[in-house]
Motif scaffolding. Sequence first.
Motif, PDB file in Angstrom:
ATOM      1  N   GLU A 196      51.366   1.380  47.976  1.00  0.00           N
ATOM      2  CA  GLU A 196      51.198   2.741  47.465  1.00  0.00           C
ATOM      3  C   GLU A 196      49.770   3.233  47.692  1.00  0.00           C
ATOM      4  OE1 GLU A 196      52.405   2.298  43.438  1.00  0.00           O
ATOM      5  OE2 GLU A 196      54.519   2.751  43.850  1.00  0.00           O
ATOM      6  N   LEU A 197      48.795   2.336  47.459  1.00  0.00           N
ATOM      7  CA  LEU A 197      47.403   2.706  47.703  1.00  0.00           C
ATOM      8  C   LEU A 197      47.182   3.006  49.184  1.00  0.00           C
ATOM      9  CD1 LEU A 197      44.478   3.044  46.786  1.00  0.00           C
ATOM     10  CD2 LEU A 197      44.186   0.557  47.056  1.00  0.00           C
ATOM     11  N   HIS A 198      47.764   2.143  50.023  1.00  0.00           N
ATOM     12  CA  HIS A 198      47.639   2.353  51.462  1.00  0.00           C
ATOM     13  C   HIS A 198      48.287   3.681  51.865  1.00  0.00           C
ATOM     14  CE1 HIS A 198      47.198   1.298  55.670  1.00  0.00           C
ATOM     15  NE2 HIS A 198      48.493   1.548  55.868  1.00  0.00           N
ATOM     16  N   ARG A 211      47.996   9.197  53.560  1.00  0.00           N
ATOM     17  CA  ARG A 211      48.283  10.623  53.348  1.00  0.00           C
ATOM     18  C   ARG A 211      46.989  11.434  53.348  1.00  0.00           C
ATOM     19  NH1 ARG A 211      52.312   8.557  49.813  1.00  0.00           N
ATOM     20  NH2 ARG A 211      50.872   8.695  48.024  1.00  0.00           N
ATOM     21  N   GLY A 212      45.929  10.852  52.769  1.00  0.00           N
ATOM     22  CA  GLY A 212      44.633  11.545  52.794  1.00  0.00           C
ATOM     23  C   GLY A 212      44.119  11.725  54.212  1.00  0.00           C
ATOM     24  N   ARG A 240      51.969  -1.958  44.788  1.00  0.00           N
ATOM     25  CA  ARG A 240      50.758  -1.202  44.447  1.00  0.00           C
ATOM     26  C   ARG A 240      49.824  -1.089  45.650  1.00  0.00           C
ATOM     27  NH1 ARG A 240      51.382  -3.961  39.513  1.00  0.00           N
ATOM     28  NH2 ARG A 240      49.887  -5.585  40.120  1.00  0.00           N
ATOM     29  N   TYR A 269      48.698   6.261  49.968  1.00  0.00           N
ATOM     30  CA  TYR A 269      47.849   7.350  49.467  1.00  0.00           C
ATOM     31  C   TYR A 269      46.684   7.605  50.419  1.00  0.00           C
ATOM     32  CZ  TYR A 269      44.438   9.746  46.536  1.00  0.00           C
ATOM     33  OH  TYR A 269      43.504  10.636  46.054  1.00  0.00           O
ATOM     34  N   LEU A 270      46.058   6.521  50.871  1.00  0.00           N
ATOM     35  CA  LEU A 270      44.941   6.664  51.806  1.00  0.00           C
ATOM     36  C   LEU A 270      45.405   7.261  53.122  1.00  0.00           C
ATOM     37  CD1 LEU A 270      43.095   3.272  51.149  1.00  0.00           C
ATOM     38  CD2 LEU A 270      42.447   5.554  50.326  1.00  0.00           C
ATOM     39  N   ARG A 320      46.221  14.415  55.826  1.00  0.00           N
ATOM     40  CA  ARG A 320      45.818  15.761  55.390  1.00  0.00           C
ATOM     41  C   ARG A 320      44.502  16.176  56.055  1.00  0.00           C
ATOM     42  NH1 ARG A 320      47.826  13.920  50.340  1.00  0.00           N
ATOM     43  NH2 ARG A 320      45.716  13.258  49.733  1.00  0.00           N
TER      44      ARG A 320
END
Length: 207
Positions: free
Chosen positions: A167-169, A174-175, A164, A171-172, A178
């Motif tokens: 995954e959070l890392h 990927r942000g 988890r 997600y961050l 982007r």
Amino acid sequence: LSAETVAVHESIMHTSGSESSAIQQLPIVKTSPLWAQLEALEIFRTTPQRPNLHQFQQHVPELHEGLALGLMISFADLAESINRLGVQDDDELLERKMECLAYLEASGFDVGDLRSRVEALIHMKNSRAELREALRKLEEEIAREEADVLELGTLLRALAMAVRHLELHAYLVRGVIRSAVARRMNNAMEISRLKAEANNLSTAVPR
């Protein structure tokens, strides 16, 4: 001495119909009234005995009958006590019974059925002990397996938490990616605009 006190269950006795007397002819003079009571006992009616009384020769004749009676009563008492034995009795008691039987056998008593009963109990106790040991080992193995299950459960929960976090890392990250891509595109567009503007200005200035 009552018949109820020293009678032994028929299941551990064998019948001998060829004997004319429950206690076969002994080389002593029977004067005590106890002989009649002894001969009436189930143990002596089903398994006549002829003990070896020559061991009493070292004693004066007046003691022979009493010693013989003592052996007979001891045999009857031992037979009754063996009949009451169970697998719950401790090993030391069973060993003492075997020692008593060995002594009486050496004195001429037929102890085959009684010994078989004690040996059967010893075998049963040994079998139970082996089963208890096998059960103990199985319980220990089960405990180890359960401990492993708990340990694996703890490990899986830790790994799930780590996933988890990753995954959070991700997600961050990927942000951030982007955002960086968007800024790069904006910068590229701004550069293109500025270049176009610079080009327009350069053509407008007289050379």
